[in-house]
Every structure is written in structure tokens, then in C-alpha cells.
Design an enzyme around this catalytic site. Structure first.
Site, PDB file in Angstrom:
ATOM      1  N   ASN A   9       0.871  -1.178   0.000  1.00 38.24           N
ATOM      2  CA  ASN A   9       0.000   0.000   0.000  1.00 38.24           C
ATOM      3  C   ASN A   9       0.904   1.223   0.000  1.00 38.24           C
ATOM      4  O   ASN A   9       1.550   1.516   1.012  1.00 38.24           O
ATOM      5  CB  ASN A   9      -0.913  -0.018   1.235  1.00 38.24           C
ATOM      6  CG  ASN A   9      -1.759   1.234   1.333  1.00 38.24           C
ATOM      7  OD1 ASN A   9      -1.811   2.050   0.400  1.00 38.24           O
ATOM      8  ND2 ASN A   9      -2.444   1.401   2.466  1.00 38.24           N
ATOM      9  N   LYS A  11       0.062   4.290  -0.282  1.00 40.65           N
ATOM     10  CA  LYS A  11      -0.552   5.482   0.324  1.00 40.65           C
ATOM     11  C   LYS A  11      -0.318   6.695  -0.581  1.00 40.65           C
ATOM     12  O   LYS A  11      -0.294   6.550  -1.799  1.00 40.65           O
ATOM     13  CB  LYS A  11      -0.025   5.669   1.752  1.00 40.65           C
ATOM     14  CG  LYS A  11      -0.138   4.367   2.568  1.00 40.65           C
ATOM     15  CD  LYS A  11       0.104   4.529   4.037  1.00 40.65           C
ATOM     16  CE  LYS A  11      -0.061   3.174   4.732  1.00 40.65           C
ATOM     17  NZ  LYS A  11       0.042   3.246   6.179  1.00 40.65           N
ATOM     18  N   HIS A  92      -9.467   1.466   5.039  1.00 41.14           N
ATOM     19  CA  HIS A  92      -8.180   1.642   5.706  1.00 41.14           C
ATOM     20  C   HIS A  92      -8.349   2.601   6.890  1.00 41.14           C
ATOM     21  O   HIS A  92      -9.114   3.562   6.811  1.00 41.14           O
ATOM     22  CB  HIS A  92      -7.137   2.186   4.724  1.00 41.14           C
ATOM     23  CG  HIS A  92      -5.747   2.081   5.262  1.00 41.14           C
ATOM     24  ND1 HIS A  92      -5.255   2.983   6.177  1.00 41.14           N
ATOM     25  CD2 HIS A  92      -4.768   1.165   5.058  1.00 41.14           C
ATOM     26  CE1 HIS A  92      -4.020   2.615   6.509  1.00 41.14           C
ATOM     27  NE2 HIS A  92      -3.702   1.518   5.846  1.00 41.14           N
ATOM     28  N   GLU A  94      -6.591   4.915   7.946  1.00 45.42           N
ATOM     29  CA  GLU A  94      -6.315   6.329   7.641  1.00 45.42           C
ATOM     30  C   GLU A  94      -7.527   6.988   6.997  1.00 45.42           C
ATOM     31  O   GLU A  94      -7.786   8.174   7.223  1.00 45.42           O
ATOM     32  CB  GLU A  94      -5.064   6.431   6.752  1.00 45.42           C
ATOM     33  CG  GLU A  94      -3.815   6.129   7.562  1.00 45.42           C
ATOM     34  CD  GLU A  94      -2.685   5.486   6.779  1.00 45.42           C
ATOM     35  OE1 GLU A  94      -2.707   5.513   5.535  1.00 45.42           O
ATOM     36  OE2 GLU A  94      -1.771   4.947   7.437  1.00 45.42           O
ATOM     37  N   GLU A 164      -5.336  -4.706  10.497  1.00 43.90           N
ATOM     38  CA  GLU A 164      -4.258  -3.740  10.700  1.00 43.90           C
ATOM     39  C   GLU A 164      -4.478  -2.988  12.014  1.00 43.90           C
ATOM     40  O   GLU A 164      -5.205  -1.984  12.051  1.00 43.90           O
ATOM     41  CB  GLU A 164      -4.238  -2.722   9.551  1.00 43.90           C
ATOM     42  CG  GLU A 164      -4.041  -3.339   8.182  1.00 43.90           C
ATOM     43  CD  GLU A 164      -3.458  -2.329   7.189  1.00 43.90           C
ATOM     44  OE1 GLU A 164      -2.482  -2.687   6.532  1.00 43.90           O
ATOM     45  OE2 GLU A 164      -3.958  -1.199   7.096  1.00 43.90           O
ATOM     46  N   GLY A 170       2.905   2.139  10.720  1.00 43.87           N
ATOM     47  CA  GLY A 170       3.901   3.194  10.568  1.00 43.87           C
ATOM     48  C   GLY A 170       4.636   3.540  11.854  1.00 43.87           C
ATOM     49  O   GLY A 170       5.298   4.569  11.935  1.00 43.87           O
ATOM     50  N   SER A 210       3.620  -2.375  10.176  1.00 43.57           N
ATOM     51  CA  SER A 210       5.073  -2.499  10.322  1.00 43.57           C
ATOM     52  C   SER A 210       5.624  -3.869   9.910  1.00 43.57           C
ATOM     53  O   SER A 210       6.574  -4.363  10.510  1.00 43.57           O
ATOM     54  CB  SER A 210       5.497  -2.143  11.750  1.00 43.57           C
ATOM     55  OG  SER A 210       5.145  -0.794  12.039  1.00 43.57           O
ATOM     56  N   GLY A 231       2.898  -1.249   4.202  1.00 45.21           N
ATOM     57  CA  GLY A 231       3.042   0.156   3.846  1.00 45.21           C
ATOM     58  C   GLY A 231       4.490   0.487   3.535  1.00 45.21           C
ATOM     59  O   GLY A 231       4.994   0.221   2.439  1.00 45.21           O
ATOM     60  N   GLY A 232       5.195   1.063   4.508  1.00 46.48           N
ATOM     61  CA  GLY A 232       6.562   1.548   4.320  1.00 46.48           C
ATOM     62  C   GLY A 232       7.496   0.596   3.584  1.00 46.48           C
ATOM     63  O   GLY A 232       8.200   0.996   2.646  1.00 46.48           O
TER      64      GLY A 232
HETATM   65  P1  13P Z   1       3.204   0.208   7.570  1.00 49.04           P
HETATM   66  O1  13P Z   1       3.634  -1.113   6.971  1.00 49.04           O
HETATM   67  O2  13P Z   1       3.996   1.361   7.076  1.00 49.04           O
HETATM   68  O3  13P Z   1       3.104   0.127   9.050  1.00 49.04           O
HETATM   69  O4  13P Z   1       1.698   0.475   7.037  1.00 49.04           O
HETATM   70  C1  13P Z   1       0.765  -0.533   7.140  1.00 49.04           C
HETATM   71  C2  13P Z   1      -0.438  -0.127   6.377  1.00 49.04           C
HETATM   72  O5  13P Z   1      -1.139   0.802   6.756  1.00 49.04           O
HETATM   73  C3  13P Z   1      -0.759  -0.857   5.152  1.00 49.04           C
HETATM   74  O6  13P Z   1      -2.017  -0.541   4.681  1.00 49.04           O
END
Ligand code: 13P
Length: 247
Positions: A9, A11, A92, A94, A164, A170, A210, A231-232
Site C-alpha cells: 500500500n 498510500k 483503511h 487512515e 491492521e 507506521g 510495520s 506500507g513503508g
Molecule cells: P506500515 O507497513 O507502514 O506500518 O503500514 C501498514 C499499512 O497501513 C498498510 O495498509
């Protein structure tokens, strides 16, 4: 048998040329045939990446619940379908947090996405204060009850769930493999009670929060964890490749 899935993802990061370089790098490798690889990219990159994405399926990170109309700045499911987008990430945390998305709204979006023949990656997960009170099981159960539990068994064939925990997104703080397994088992139990054995056995449940090369293998080895929503660590081809190879 349900699928192993490594999903990224991105983002609100990356542009089209980053995406083109990235998918080329990933496609240069022989990917394991039993892993479905998906990346959720910004809307603007979808049309440019789908034709070159090779073994990777492209996902959107959101879409509007209405078919079309006066919704300035929004993107519809039919627009995504028209550029051959295969998946849409919905719910999500966010989007729930910054755009006030409710389970009712997310359910409406899921209906619209599936009407257009795309699959949904549905996200759920509790905030830190809920985990601290050890009320995460009820919290996630309520999220599911107000959204995916209202779908039909047939619709569930097009849903991937991503658990999640918000406190792990993050933050570098990952749920332990046992914490992930325990919630995934709980979610599968809800699927069993709501839809029956088949849906419970066939629905992939991903862990997100993470995930990185150093922890992916252990998390993915748990019985009810079928992969990750990353994510990251999905922003670097090398680390995403390592994660793809962690099953
Ligand atoms: P991180 O892997 O950066 O923690 O993000 C997870 C996420 O929100 C994937 O949708």
C-alpha cells in the site's frame, strides 16, 4: 485453498515513473507461483501501471460509493474498472480517521466495487486505547458486523480481509505473531459463524502494521495469517521482494 498474498500500500507516496521502475524491478525476478502480489497505488498511477505491471495486480486505495455524479474530486468504481484495476483497498484506518469513513459507508463502497467486478481488500483493526483495555476482539467484531457480515457468501469470494491494528501502522511496533494469529483466528471464527465453513476456509486474512523483511516470515507462518498488507516496506523493491518470498 486460500491464497498467500503479499500486498503493498503506497498510500500518498510515489509517482508514475517511480511505479514504472518499481514494477519492472519486481518483474525481473522469478516470483513464487503460489503468492499473489498486489500493490495499492495512487489513483493517477493506475492507468499507467496496469499495462506494464506483469505479475503484479494493481489496486486502488479508495473509490466513491456512487456510480457517477456531482462529487467533485472523486473517483468512481466504473472509472477504475475502465483502466482494468483489479482490487480496491477499502476501510483503511487512515480513511476512517482522516476522512470519517464509517462501516456503513465502507459497505456501500464494497457493494459498488463488486458490482463492477473488482475485488475488495477490506481493512479493520483497533486503536491503541482499545488494545490497552484488551477490548480488541469486540472492537473488530463490531467493525465486521457492520460491514462484511452484511455481504452475501458469493460476494465474500471477492473479499480479502486485512487486519491492521492502528497502533502498529507506521510506528515500527508490530503486533507479535501470536497477537496477529489470535485476532486472525477470531476473524475466521466470525466468518465461520456468519457464512459457514467454506467462506471461513477460503478467505485470505492479511496482517498489516510495520511488516518488514525481518518479521514477515514469522508472522506469515501463523496458521491463520495468509500474508501481509505492507506500507513503508513496500516502497523499496528489495524489501518488498523479500516479503514476497517470506511464505
Ligand atoms: P506500515 O507497513 O507502514 O506500518 O503500514 C501498514 C499499512 O497501513 C498498510 O495498509
Amino acid at each position: 485453498m486460500r491464497k498467500n498474498i503479499a500486498a503493498g500500500n503506497w498510500k500518498m507516496n510515489t509517482d508514475l515513473s517511480f511505479g514504472q521502475d518499481f514494477v519492472k524491478k519486481i518483474n525481473d525476478f522469478e516470483l513464487p507461483s503460489d503468492v499473489t502480489v498486489i500493490i495499492g497505488v495512487p489513483f493517477l498511477s493506475i492507468a499507467g501501471l496496469v499495462p506494464v505491471s506483469g505479475k503484479i495486480s494493481i489496486a486502488a486505495q479508495n473509490c466513491h460509493q456512487e456510480e457517477s455524479g456531482a462529487y467533485t474530486g472523486e473517483i468512481s468504481a466504473s472509472m477504475l474498472k475502465s483502466v482494468d484495476c483489479k482490487y480496491v483497498i477499502l476501510g483503511h484506518s487512515e480513511r476512517r480517521q482522516y476522512f470519517s469513513e464509517t462501516d456503513e459507508l465502507i459497505l456501500a463502497k464494497m457493494h459498488k466495487v463488486m458490482e463492477h467486478g473488482m475485488k475488495v481488500i477490506y481493512c479493520c483493526g483497533e486503536p491503541l486505547h482499545v488494545r490497552e483495555k484488551e477490548e480488541q476482539a469486540v472492537f473488530v467484531e463490531n467493525q465486521l458486523k457492520d460491514s462484511i457480515c452484511k455481504l452475501t457468501k458469493e460476494q465474500m469470494e471477492n473479499v480479502i480481509i486485512a487486519y491492521e491494528p492502528i497502533w502498529a501502522i507506521g510506528t515500527g511496533k508490530t503486533a507479535s505473531p501470536d497477537q496477529a494469529q489470535s485476532m486472525h483466528k477470531h476473524i475466521r471464527g466470525i466468518l465461520l459463524n456468519t457464512f459457514g465453513e467454506n467462506t471461513a476456509a477460503e478467505t485470505s486474512i492479511l496482517y498489516g502494521g510495520s511488516v518488514k523483511p525481518a518479521n514477515a516470515k514469522e508472522i506469515f507462518s501463523k496458521a491463520d495469517v495468509d500474508g501481509g498488507l505492507v506500507g513503508g516496506a513496500s516502497l523499496k523493491p528489495d524489501s518488498f521482494l523479500d516479503i514476497i518470498q517470506s511464505f
